[in-house]
Design a protein around this motif. Sequence first.
Motif, PDB file in Angstrom:
ATOM      1  N   MET A   1      76.922  33.265  94.530  1.00 14.02           N
ATOM      2  CA  MET A   1      77.799  34.384  94.094  1.00 14.02           C
ATOM      3  C   MET A   1      77.050  35.509  94.956  1.00 14.02           C
ATOM      4  SD  MET A   1      80.875  33.751  93.751  1.00 14.02           S
ATOM      5  CE  MET A   1      81.218  35.414  94.003  1.00 14.02           C
TER       6      MET A   1
ATOM      7  N   HIS B   1      77.952  38.364  97.704  1.00 16.04           N
ATOM      8  CA  HIS B   1      77.911  39.886  97.419  1.00 16.04           C
ATOM      9  C   HIS B   1      76.786  40.541  98.503  1.00 16.04           C
ATOM     10  CE1 HIS B   1      80.966  39.513  94.443  1.00 16.04           C
ATOM     11  NE2 HIS B   1      80.087  38.891  93.532  1.00 16.04           N
TER      12      HIS B   1
ATOM     13  N   ALA C   1      81.979  31.715  87.733  1.00 17.85           N
ATOM     14  CA  ALA C   1      80.873  32.573  88.411  1.00 17.85           C
ATOM     15  C   ALA C   1      81.437  33.410  89.323  1.00 17.85           C
ATOM     16  CB  ALA C   1      79.721  31.901  88.957  1.00 17.85           C
ATOM     17  N   PHE C   2      82.465  33.306  89.980  1.00 14.35           N
ATOM     18  CA  PHE C   2      83.067  33.996  90.975  1.00 14.35           C
ATOM     19  C   PHE C   2      83.675  35.296  90.496  1.00 14.35           C
ATOM     20  CE2 PHE C   2      85.965  35.581  94.257  1.00 14.35           C
ATOM     21  CZ  PHE C   2      85.668  35.298  95.431  1.00 14.35           C
TER      22      PHE C   2
ATOM     23  N   TYR D   1      90.939  35.444  90.985  1.00 14.06           N
ATOM     24  CA  TYR D   1      90.324  34.164  90.660  1.00 14.06           C
ATOM     25  C   TYR D   1      90.160  33.774  89.239  1.00 14.06           C
ATOM     26  CZ  TYR D   1      89.529  33.949  95.683  1.00 14.06           C
ATOM     27  OH  TYR D   1      89.905  33.917  97.000  1.00 14.06           O
TER      28      TYR D   1
ATOM     29  N   GLN E   1      83.276  36.164  87.006  1.00 15.53           N
ATOM     30  CA  GLN E   1      82.446  36.786  86.522  1.00 15.53           C
ATOM     31  C   GLN E   1      81.689  38.003  87.124  1.00 15.53           C
ATOM     32  OE1 GLN E   1      79.743  34.202  84.751  1.00 15.53           O
ATOM     33  NE2 GLN E   1      79.119  35.906  83.178  1.00 15.53           N
ATOM     34  N   SER E   2      81.109  37.681  88.474  1.00 13.23           N
ATOM     35  CA  SER E   2      80.181  38.565  89.079  1.00 13.23           C
ATOM     36  C   SER E   2      81.315  39.763  89.398  1.00 13.23           C
ATOM     37  CB  SER E   2      79.694  37.668  90.409  1.00 13.23           C
ATOM     38  OG  SER E   2      80.702  37.438  91.258  1.00 13.23           O
ATOM     39  N   TYR E   3      82.558  39.487  90.090  1.00 11.14           N
ATOM     40  CA  TYR E   3      83.379  40.751  90.430  1.00 11.14           C
ATOM     41  C   TYR E   3      83.614  41.628  88.915  1.00 11.14           C
ATOM     42  CZ  TYR E   3      84.180  39.599  95.160  1.00 11.14           C
ATOM     43  OH  TYR E   3      84.058  39.468  96.530  1.00 11.14           O
TER      44      TYR E   3
ATOM     45  N   LYS F   1      75.288  44.465  92.586  1.00 14.07           N
ATOM     46  CA  LYS F   1      75.759  43.105  91.888  1.00 14.07           C
ATOM     47  C   LYS F   1      74.791  41.763  92.334  1.00 14.07           C
ATOM     48  CE  LYS F   1      77.240  40.630  88.669  1.00 14.07           C
ATOM     49  NZ  LYS F   1      77.178  41.173  87.525  1.00 14.07           N
TER      50      LYS F   1
ATOM     51  N   PHE G   1      86.584  28.775  95.161  1.00 14.01           N
ATOM     52  CA  PHE G   1      85.080  28.512  94.458  1.00 14.01           C
ATOM     53  C   PHE G   1      85.327  27.673  93.300  1.00 14.01           C
ATOM     54  CE2 PHE G   1      82.269  29.620  90.935  1.00 14.01           C
ATOM     55  CZ  PHE G   1      81.133  29.751  91.584  1.00 14.01           C
TER      56      PHE G   1
END
Lengths: 353, 353
Positions: free
Chosen positions: B237, B241, A204-205, A248, A207-209, B212, B7
């Motif tokens: 996340m 953010h 999820a880390f 990551y 992915q969000s970036y 995001k 994470f």
Amino acid sequence: MVSRVVFGRGSFSQLEDIIAPKRLSVSAPFIFLVDAVFEKKATLSGRIPLAYDDKVIFISADEEPKTSQVDALVEEIILTCKQRPSGIIGIGGGTIMDMAKAVAIMITNEGESKDYQGWDLVKNPAIYHVGIPTISGTGAEVSRTTILTGPVRKLGINSDYTPFDQVILDPELTKGVPKDQWFYTGMDCYVHCIESLNGTYLNAFSQSYGEKALELCKEIFLDDTLDEKESADKLMMASWHGGMSIAYSQVGVAHAMSYGLGYLLGVKHGVGNCIVFEHLEEYYPEGVAMYKKMRAKHNITIPQGICTNLTDEQFNIMIDVALSLEPLWENAIGKNWQKVMTREKLRALYSKM
Amino acid sequence: MVSRVVFGRGSFSQLEDIIAPKRLSVSAPFIFLVDAVFEKKATLSGRIPLAYDDKVIFISADEEPKTSQVDALVEEIILTCKQRPSGIIGIGGGTIMDMAKAVAIMITNEGESKDYQGWDLVKNPAIYHVGIPTISGTGAEVSRTTILTGPVRKLGINSDYTPFDQVILDPELTKGVPKDQWFYTGMDCYVHCIESLNGTYLNAFSQSYGEKALELCKEIFLDDTLDEKESADKLMMASWHGGMSIAYSQVGVAHAMSYGLGYLLGVKHGVGNCIVFEHLEEYYPEGVAMYKKMRAKHNITIPQGICTNLTDEQFNIMIDVALSLEPLWENAIGKNWQKVMTREKLRALYSKM
């Protein structure tokens, strides 16, 4: 991660105030490693805040950075400075970012930089180092690696000491980048997103970036809604987020193969990624389709036929370099990657380029 | 910025390995500040890696953190430890995150913590400090502030030394949070995004993080596509953010008014934001409309009538606290904010709550 970052048009002017408290003594200079394209451009080089024994070293980014180059620079710095430098400031693209990080590490670590290519081999903290990108896309400003071509491999010095202590993100500095270079380097970011988002290491880390960087890339390279400044601002952020995403997770097929091209033929990383990505529909079908739209929209030419006249031995060298990057393949294809990505398969792919 | 972050589900187990190299001596303990809700839950408290003189201090998060509480804790730590601690590890929600950051700062800085409420007043680096959030939304794990209620104001210690040296993001730890609390704290993140994205301080850096985080909030609180684990991972996340977005811009009307409620009535920050946000259509029309959809979808009750029986003097205290937060108003409304946001206007808004 990078400890401190400033962002904004004109923020380069803060450099003097930012580094002043980090000066260890008047005999401990700051060393500015600056892309040679700025050597005759006073608009940037005239604004570098020099004091005492500080020095500027211009470095050509025509070739990918080498371990031998890092070692020579470190030797020069140690021999010519009265004291250990207060810090290394890199101003340029991915090549200069990686050189600055590697030099800062090698000033406090014995031996040659090739000995540190790999993961978590660095023993001592680097000296203070600052990254100021002048082209967007590589993610080198935010990553915990520094990709170097050594005698036996093209591989980064990956460590907790690698990331910059300070980054200055000033989109004004990217003005004047030639269009081809802008596209190739921007595609480095785009490929980071595709490889991260389609990898087995995804979380999820990352992915969000990765999603945010991909969204910005679409806006920049496909939509017509941004003016020049907005586009430059957003590409700088896309590069940052794309770099965080792979930090990551991991990159994949395009990077592994591009390192092979870079090692053997000295192909620069950005254009190398494009050359490879043209032929990766099988692995990243949607990503390659969108890439081709972007390339067509901006009317960019990608070099072709660079592998046409290679010997078997040369193909084998590229294949060896690419296959040695195990984490990249495992991320891209999964634990059984060795069954899928055979030498023959790689040879066939390289032969198309 | 936070220097290091891990994470992943189960990453809390890495804590022992992560802090071991940071132990200064066997007489320099790690102090674990842990939310009191875990006092009888061995699932977490039994996993805290204690050695030598390390100690766990359970802290109630029923009230917002106070400067007096920070000072008392620092005194207790200094008096009972043989040596200056090796580090402070905060495990909990925003209250515990902020306590951990403030205690780490006050161990190396003289005087009382109220003297450091403001911007860049901290002189000496804090001791090593680690943040491990157990609820998502506050952004306290990533911010350069620590919001404290002092004798004269509710305001953060904002400094380059405030951010954690290490953060562990383990979404497993957020399992078991009561639904109301989950929503209120999640809305803290949502409000960060709305205030950042609609502020005059917005720039491409904050925008990319804010967009995001907002996208993740929509997915989590409005769509029905995520399972429980995915939702928890993504909210962690989103919090991150959202925190990054305001770190490089500012919050706005809801936060300024919520601090007033918190200072006078001790209203917790998350629910305080919700209480205020219900009435801010004039400033954030789309944001408030979407918030109301989220609140209705999850069938959450927001306290009402909390200002019904307040005296003029009490209203004036809240108004004074809110109006003292000038950067928040300037971000929200612009340089002429004092003409727009009069005492009468604020009184009328508070009266509805």
